[in-house]
Design a protein around this motif. Structure first.
Motif, PDB file in Angstrom:
ATOM      1  N   THR A  44      35.092 -39.262 -21.737  1.00  0.00           N
ATOM      2  CA  THR A  44      35.434 -38.328 -22.739  1.00  0.00           C
ATOM      3  C   THR A  44      34.239 -37.741 -23.704  1.00  0.00           C
ATOM      4  O   THR A  44      33.856 -36.777 -24.151  1.00  0.00           O
ATOM      5  N   LEU A  47      35.239 -29.077 -23.721  1.00  0.00           N
ATOM      6  CA  LEU A  47      36.401 -29.943 -24.204  1.00  0.00           C
ATOM      7  C   LEU A  47      37.884 -29.516 -24.053  1.00  0.00           C
ATOM      8  O   LEU A  47      38.843 -30.025 -24.210  1.00  0.00           O
ATOM      9  N   THR A  48      37.885 -28.096 -23.779  1.00  0.00           N
ATOM     10  CA  THR A  48      38.874 -27.331 -23.511  1.00  0.00           C
ATOM     11  C   THR A  48      39.513 -26.986 -22.194  1.00  0.00           C
ATOM     12  O   THR A  48      40.168 -26.174 -21.795  1.00  0.00           O
ATOM     13  N   ALA A  65      42.605 -36.379 -20.856  1.00  0.00           N
ATOM     14  CA  ALA A  65      43.407 -36.723 -21.785  1.00  0.00           C
ATOM     15  C   ALA A  65      44.632 -37.338 -21.300  1.00  0.00           C
ATOM     16  O   ALA A  65      45.128 -38.317 -22.044  1.00  0.00           O
ATOM     17  N   THR A 103      42.980 -33.303 -28.439  1.00  0.00           N
ATOM     18  CA  THR A 103      42.666 -32.490 -27.179  1.00  0.00           C
ATOM     19  C   THR A 103      43.472 -31.305 -27.623  1.00  0.00           C
ATOM     20  O   THR A 103      43.080 -30.019 -27.471  1.00  0.00           O
TER      21      THR A 103
END
Lengths: 134, 891
Positions: free
Chosen positions: B417, B423-424, B432, B456
């Motif tokens: 992570t 992050l998307t 996630a 998330t």
């Protein structure tokens, strides 16, 4: 086989040679009594088979000291038995009765002789089974 | 080796086994033949003869050699069977089946698998599928003391395994073998020495003879083989092999060393490396064997033990150089076939501990498809060492989690992570998902898990619909497990994610939520569809093990009044999870089976299953399941009236980590039954009612119904009223039966009692049916209608008698026991525990005559001969403190 075992088997065979026909009949009687299920594998009148059996024993024992001759003889015999669907279990069933028939006919029978015959029979049976597969 | 002595080694002393195995090829129920024995007993040799015989009989044949090295890369051993396999794990089985169907052309292919214990799990899964479809019959060898692959063990349980144990040859066979090989008599001393030294192990014998003949120590003199001096066997078989193979030099040495690392290799490949005469000589000396497969000649060392001995003696740097040279040669030729690519990966991994990332990932995906998580872990970890890579992290985290190492899995995923760049991204969403699973189920941190997923989700915008569906599917699942199924249904996306494997999460969330919201019919349909999608011919692998779908389907089936089907589904899930080595899922399903057994009245079976689970879940660190199993034992102990055990199991449960909130009703239920066993039914009813009302307020209808129905059985009117507030709107016959029971309690009318009895009888809950009918009979008798009372009683008795399978003591007396007056019950209970009439009279301040009169009535009502039968008829243990409660539960 060891040379000593070969000598024991040869000597024993010589002693029973005069009585081989009787040994053969005795052997089949013992075999059929214990394993009636194999009786149909033989002709109704088995006397011809008894004669052949006696002759085979004599010839094979004589051949043991010469492996090539022995192998040649067992090869023919093994393939013949394979055509009659003789299986390992049958070879096992025969062993004890053959030795008992020989013991009954051999005045000089003793433990070492029995052990020697037993090894000789295993050598014969394995050779025949190998031939049957080749 | 000084001289090249060509000796033929016939198969001696194994004809019985050979005939048995060959005969079994024609027996359709035999799917796997396992030839087991010590190294050198002739397992592979026998298998080879079986194959030769099979070929003569017209069977198609194939050979597979599993090696420690090939086991590293899934499927690399199956080249003979699958010349080309798709990279897509989902298509793998289909392709294998189609191919086997084509090659077999109506007959089972006889497949020889050497050292099946070394076969990777993917290959095992493929083979298992083929033999289950009757497309192959496997003749496998396995060395004593190695692990039997799960698929083979499963086949053994299913009755499709023929196991043949090969032991050492007897002395007579050794003599016969020597006579055949040496073509003449052997001296007694030589035979004795060879027999003693070899112990009848054919390979050992062969090495001894070959060595002794080549050095001239065993020689024929006047037609008899004599041994010159004693045999040195201090190093055992391995020492002997090391010595013999150690004398090789030059290119022969290179060849043997290379084969020990990379075998089998094609004869054409080796031709570049060593002169043909060397290969020929090594074959003549029995060091290597050349086997023709469909496309080329494959060369291997003559015995697996050779490879092991050579490898063990090989210096590390030399091994590395040989492997890398081989990689270079293979790549130079273009590594055209997929099989080559996989082998290159294995060699590189063996040589350097690493390989191409894409190859490693591909192997990891394949291994995951077969649930071989240990393999996934190795390959994904190796890929991760080369470069940080989200997919590898996800695979690794999942693999470590599935092996029950939760903290380690969480660490892997936390690191991944932190290393995320986008992050998307979809990878971030998948990370996630797995992270959420690990935190929630592994570490028991529901809040942390929901937070992790929520963070998330918060980063996603409207254009990232797929990412949102992925994350929200997982959030919904965790909400169902937190006892928030209403929120879960609300959050669940309108349609499943396109990512096929997350589809399973979506389905699971939906199934759990529907089940808990009292819609078992829909829940089961969703769960079974999900199960089929993941296990059927067009299987799609989910991130959750599909056995979990059967857990929901089983629990929903119970609500649908189909307990037998429920148990079948749960047992099926458990067995699949066991076979695939997914211990955590197996434990959940085993718990489900035990729980269903308990509900169905098989208290003893349930208790032994729970006890086993306490032990195994405790050992494996599955604290929540250990807790639930201990709670199950509280109920089992309470049911048999063993208050002491019930109390101690309760203490045990309280010392363990709590299960997910969705399972909280089990702790309450255990407390309820403990209270019953302690004789305090009022407290029991209050406990069940309180928690049931709380669950009802939160819309957890199913769990609420279970607890409130329990309280209704203890005549708790508040529970009945609360239950009737919602239960009629739920689907499934069990809910309707519960509603009828609640109505009957509130009205107290015989008609309502009989209606409830009929409702339970319709779904085979005969305990409940019999009890309710018996109560109706009491009411009718009190109302002065003896004829109707007798009819109701007859019905009750018929229901009670209709369940001979239920292993609950005193079942037959349910009817009679319900007819006892409180006084009669009190006296009967004391008498059943062994008190004399005089003692009972003293206890209760009655006359002995009154006690005896009461007892006579009791015997008549229970239809028993006397005091000796009391305990059994009442269903209580002789030393129990209070009468045992009767199983009348509906869940």
């Amino acid at each position: 086989m060891t040379p000593e075992q070969i000598a024991l088997v040869t000597a024993s065979a010589e002693r029973v040679t005069p009585r081989l026909a009787a040994v053969s009949a005795d052997f089949y009687a013992r075999l059929f009594a214990a394993h009636p299920e194999v009786r149909p594998m033989f002709p109704a009148d088995n006397s011809g088979q008894e004669v052949k059996f006696a002759a085979s024993i004599e010839a094979i024992v004589a051949a043991i000291p010469d492996f090539d001759a022995f192998a040649e003889r067992t090869r023919t015999l093994g393939r013949l038995h394979a055509t009659h669907h003789v299986a390992a279990a049958h070879y096992d069933a025969v062993a004890g009765h053959l030795l008992d028939a020989l013991a009954a006919a051999d005045p000089g029978w003793d433990e070492p002789t029995r052990a020697a015959w037993s090894v000789a029979y295993d050598l014969l049976a394995e050779s025949m089974m190998l031939a049957a597969r080749s | 080796m000084a001289t090249a002595t060509v000796l033929e080694w016939p198969l001696v002393g194994r004809t019985r086994e050979l005939e048995r195995v060959v005969a079994s090829l024609a027996e359709p129920q035999v799917r796997v033949v396992l030839l087991a024995g010590e190294p050198g007993t002739g397992k592979s040799r026998l298998a080879g003869e079986v194959l030769a015989a099979a070929e003569l009989d017209g069977y198609p044949i194939a050979s597979v050699t599993a090696t420690a090295s090939a086991a590293t890369v899934p499927l690399s051993a199956l080249g003979a069977l699958l010349p080309s396999t798709p990279d897509d794990p989902q298509q793998l089985l289909e392709v294998a089946v189609a191919r086997a169907r084509e090659v077999g052309d109506g007959a089972r292919i006889v497949v020889h698998v050497d050292d099946i214990d070394l076969l990777d799990a993917v290959s095992c899964a493929v083979l298992a599928r083929l033999w289950q479809d009757d497309l192959v019959v496997v003749v496998a060898t396995q060395r004593t003391g190695t692990r039997t692959p799960d698929v083979v063990a499963a086949e053994q349980r299913a009755g499709g395994l023929l196991r043949v144990d090969l032991s050492e040859l007897p002395r007579t066979s050794v003599a016969t073998l020597l006579h055949h090989v040496l073509r003449g008599p052997v001296s007694a001393a030589a035979e004795h020495a060879l027999w003693t030294a070899s112990g009848g192990n054919p390979l050992f014998l062969r090495e001894l003879v070959t060595g002794a003949v080549s050095t001239g120590r065993l020689a024929a003199v006047d037609g008899v083989w004599l041994l010159d001096g004693p045999l040195d066997v201090s190093g055992g078989l391995a020492g002997l092999l090391t010595e013999r193979l150690g004398t090789l030099e030059g290119s022969a040495r290179d060849l043997v060393d290379l084969l020990s690392l990379c075998q089998p290799l094609g004869a054409d490949e080796l031709a570049e490396l060593v002169p043909f005469e060397v290969l020929e000589r090594l074959e003549a000396e029995g060091v290597v064997t050349v086997v023709a497969d469909r496309r080329r000649q494959q060369v291997s060392l003559a015995h697996p033990l050779y490879a092991q001995v050579v490898r063990d003696a090989l210096p590390r740097l030399r091994a590395r150089r040989l492997l890398l040279d081989q990689v270079a040669r293979c790549e130079e030729r273009g590594a055209r076939r997929r099989e080559d690519a996989l082998r290159v990966a294995v060699w590189r991994l063996d040589a350097t501990g690493t390989a191409d990332v894409e190859l490693l990932l591909r192997g990891a995906r394949l291994a995951r498809a077969a649930h071989d998580y240990a393999q996934v872990e190795r390959l994904a970890a190796a890929a991760l060492m080369l470069e940080p890579q989200t997919e590898a992290s996800v695979l690794l985290g999942e693999a470590v989690y599935e092996q029950g190492r939760f903290a380690e899995a969480a660490e892997v995923l936390a690191t991944a992570t932190e290393q995320l760049t986008d992050l998307t991204s979809l990878d971030a969403a998948r990370l996630a998902v797995i992270h959420g699973i690990v935190l929630f189920f592994g570490l028991g941190q529901p809040d942390a898990a929901l937070d992790r997923l929520g963070r998330t989700a918060d980063l996603l915008d409207d254009t990232q619909g797929e990412q949102r569906r992925v994350v929200d599917s997982q959030r919904a699942l965790l909400l169902t497990q937190s006892g928030r199924s209403r929120d879960a249904l609300e959050l669940l996306p309108d349609r499943p994610p396109e990512a096929a494997d997350i589809h399973a999460v979506y389905d699971r969330a939906q199934a759990w939520a529907l089940h808990r919201r009292g819609r078992p019919d829909e829940a089961r349909a969703v769960a079974l569809r999900a199960w089929e999608r993941q296990t059927g011919p067009d299987a799609v692998e989910g991130v959750l093990h599909p056995a979990g779908d059967l857990m929901v389907a089983a629990l929903a089936s119970l609500e649908l009044g189909e307990p037998v089907r429920a148990r079948e589904l749960a047992a099926q899930g458990r067995d699949v999870a066991i076979v695939q080595g997914v211990g955590y899922q197996a434990a959940w399903l085993a718990w489900t089976v035990a729980t269903l057994d308990l509900v169905m009245g098989y208290a003893e079976d349930a208790a032994s299953a729970f006890r086993e689970l306490v032990a195994t879940a405790g050992r494996d660190g599955f604290g929540a399941i250990e807790n639930l199993a201990a709670l199950g034992l509280v109920e089992c102990s309470a049911l048999t009236g063993d208050v002491e055990s019930a109390r101690s199991w309760m203490a045990r449960a309280e010392s363990l980590p709590a299960p997910p909130a969705a399972f909280a009703q089990h702790a309450t239920m255990a407390r309820v039954w403990l209270a019953v066993a302690e004789g305090d039914t009022r407290a029991a009813a209050a406990l069940a009612t309180e928690h049931g009302r709380d669950l009802a307020q939160r819309g957890e209808w199913r769990e609420a119904a279970v607890l409130l129905d329990e309280a209704v059985m203890f005549s708790d009117r508040v529970a009945a009223e609360t239950l009737l507030g919602f239960v009629e709107s739920l689907t499934g016959p069990v809910s309707q039966a519960r509603a009828a029971r609640a109505r009957a309690l509130l009205s107290g009318s015989a008609a309502d009692l009989l209606a409830a009895a009929e409702a339970f009888a319709a779904i085979d809950f005969v305990h409940s049916a019999a009890t309710l009918a018996a109560r109706a009979a009491q009411v009718l008798r009190a109302d002065g209608d003896p004829r109707a009372a007798a009819a109701a009683e007859a019905r009750a008795r018929a229901w009670a008698d209709a369940s001979p399978g239920l292993q609950v003591d005193g079942l037959g007396s349910v009817v009679g026991a319900a007819l006892l007056t409180p006084r009669e019950r009190e006296i009967a209970t004391l008498a059943a525990r062994g008190r004399t009439s005089k003692e009972v009279a003293a206890d209760l301040v009655l006359s002995v005559r009154t006690v005896d009169n009461h007892l006579a009535n009791v015997y008549a009502k229970l239809g028993i001969g006397g005091r000796a039968d009391l305990a059994e008829a009442l269903g209580i243990a002789e030393d129990a403190v209070v009468p045992a409660p009767r199983p009348g539960r509906t869940a």
